[in-house]
Scaffold this motif. Structure first.
Motif, PDB file in Angstrom:
ATOM      1  N   GLN A 182      14.771  32.329  45.993  1.00  0.00           N
ATOM      2  CA  GLN A 182      15.136  31.379  47.005  1.00  0.00           C
ATOM      3  C   GLN A 182      15.661  32.210  48.309  1.00  0.00           C
ATOM      4  O   GLN A 182      16.462  33.224  48.162  1.00  0.00           O
ATOM      5  CB  GLN A 182      16.251  30.421  46.586  1.00  0.00           C
ATOM      6  CG  GLN A 182      15.758  29.505  45.493  1.00  0.00           C
ATOM      7  CD  GLN A 182      16.661  28.520  44.878  1.00  0.00           C
ATOM      8  OE1 GLN A 182      18.088  28.827  45.263  1.00  0.00           O
ATOM      9  NE2 GLN A 182      16.271  27.503  44.582  1.00  0.00           N
ATOM     10  N   SER A 210      13.900  27.865  51.357  1.00  0.00           N
ATOM     11  CA  SER A 210      12.702  27.841  50.806  1.00  0.00           C
ATOM     12  C   SER A 210      12.659  28.435  49.303  1.00  0.00           C
ATOM     13  O   SER A 210      13.393  29.271  49.155  1.00  0.00           O
ATOM     14  CB  SER A 210      11.681  28.398  51.577  1.00  0.00           C
ATOM     15  OG  SER A 210      11.756  29.731  51.511  1.00  0.00           O
ATOM     16  N   THR A 211      11.921  27.968  48.461  1.00  0.00           N
ATOM     17  CA  THR A 211      11.741  28.562  47.191  1.00  0.00           C
ATOM     18  C   THR A 211      10.319  29.010  46.841  1.00  0.00           C
ATOM     19  O   THR A 211       9.312  28.316  47.393  1.00  0.00           O
ATOM     20  CB  THR A 211      11.714  27.182  46.083  1.00  0.00           C
ATOM     21  OG1 THR A 211      13.256  26.868  46.279  1.00  0.00           O
ATOM     22  CG2 THR A 211      11.866  27.898  44.666  1.00  0.00           C
ATOM     23  N   VAL A 212      10.369  30.438  46.366  1.00  0.00           N
ATOM     24  CA  VAL A 212       8.980  30.868  46.264  1.00  0.00           C
ATOM     25  C   VAL A 212       8.818  31.339  44.853  1.00  0.00           C
ATOM     26  O   VAL A 212       9.835  31.699  44.283  1.00  0.00           O
ATOM     27  CB  VAL A 212       8.841  32.212  46.965  1.00  0.00           C
ATOM     28  CG1 VAL A 212       7.732  32.870  46.586  1.00  0.00           C
ATOM     29  CG2 VAL A 212       9.357  32.236  48.454  1.00  0.00           C
ATOM     30  N   HIS A 213       7.707  30.727  44.117  1.00  0.00           N
ATOM     31  CA  HIS A 213       7.626  30.598  42.576  1.00  0.00           C
ATOM     32  C   HIS A 213       6.459  32.064  42.561  1.00  0.00           C
ATOM     33  O   HIS A 213       5.608  32.115  43.268  1.00  0.00           O
ATOM     34  CB  HIS A 213       6.839  29.633  42.175  1.00  0.00           C
ATOM     35  CG  HIS A 213       7.671  28.431  42.123  1.00  0.00           C
ATOM     36  ND1 HIS A 213       8.405  28.174  41.246  1.00  0.00           N
ATOM     37  CD2 HIS A 213       7.813  27.437  43.013  1.00  0.00           C
ATOM     38  CE1 HIS A 213       9.026  26.877  41.495  1.00  0.00           C
ATOM     39  NE2 HIS A 213       8.660  26.513  42.738  1.00  0.00           N
ATOM     40  N   HIS A 214       6.955  32.981  41.831  1.00  0.00           N
ATOM     41  CA  HIS A 214       6.282  34.157  41.374  1.00  0.00           C
ATOM     42  C   HIS A 214       5.914  34.102  39.790  1.00  0.00           C
ATOM     43  O   HIS A 214       6.541  33.843  39.260  1.00  0.00           O
ATOM     44  CB  HIS A 214       7.048  35.533  41.600  1.00  0.00           C
ATOM     45  CG  HIS A 214       7.547  35.584  42.990  1.00  0.00           C
ATOM     46  ND1 HIS A 214       6.892  36.198  43.806  1.00  0.00           N
ATOM     47  CD2 HIS A 214       8.803  35.670  43.500  1.00  0.00           C
ATOM     48  CE1 HIS A 214       7.348  36.337  45.137  1.00  0.00           C
ATOM     49  NE2 HIS A 214       8.751  36.137  44.761  1.00  0.00           N
TER      50      HIS A 214
END
Length: 132
Positions: free
Chosen positions: A113, A127-131
């Motif tokens: 995040q 913003s949220t980043v999914h890896h």
């Protein structure tokens, strides 16, 4: 004979009487012993009385508590050992669950995040980043 006039206060009468009075005697030349100076009486403040009454009570309470702790010391030591044993048991159970869950999932998802805010009370955005 005529009528008598009623008596009225005369302000000069008192002054004439004072002028005719003998002068006061002179003070003694050297007094043999000085007269003691009276000490003004000071009242004790209410907070001082309250504190003086509370001091023995607090001291007695501390003494009673120390006696109670002396009698309870063996039980308190056993209680702390039991609490530490419970903490160790919870930690071991948590570690077992964590390790068991890590083995089941082949790949783990990482979430990152990014949050920014301006000023001390500024509105935060992110913003949220999914890896995978």
């Amino acid at each position: 004979m005529g009528r008598r006039q009623p008596l009225r206060p005369n302000p000069h009468f008192a002054l004439r009487a004072l002028r005719r009075a003998p002068p006061p005697p002179p003070p003694p030349a050297t007094p043999a012993e000085p007269s003691p100076v009276p000490v003004p009486v000071q009242r004790i403040p209410v907070w001082a009385k309250t504190t003086a009454l509370l001091a023995p009570t607090v001291g007695g309470g501390i003494g009673a508590a120390s006696i109670g702790l002396a009698y309870a010391a063996p039980g308190l030591i056993a209680l702390t050992e039991a609490l530490w044993a419970a903490v160790a048991l919870i930690a071991a159970g948590g570690a077992a669950l964590f390790l068991g869950r890590a083995r089941r999932t082949p790949g783990s998802t990482h979430i990152t995040q990014h949050i920014t805010a301006t000023g001390l009370f500024g509105r935060a955005t992110g913003s949220t980043v999914h890896h995978r």
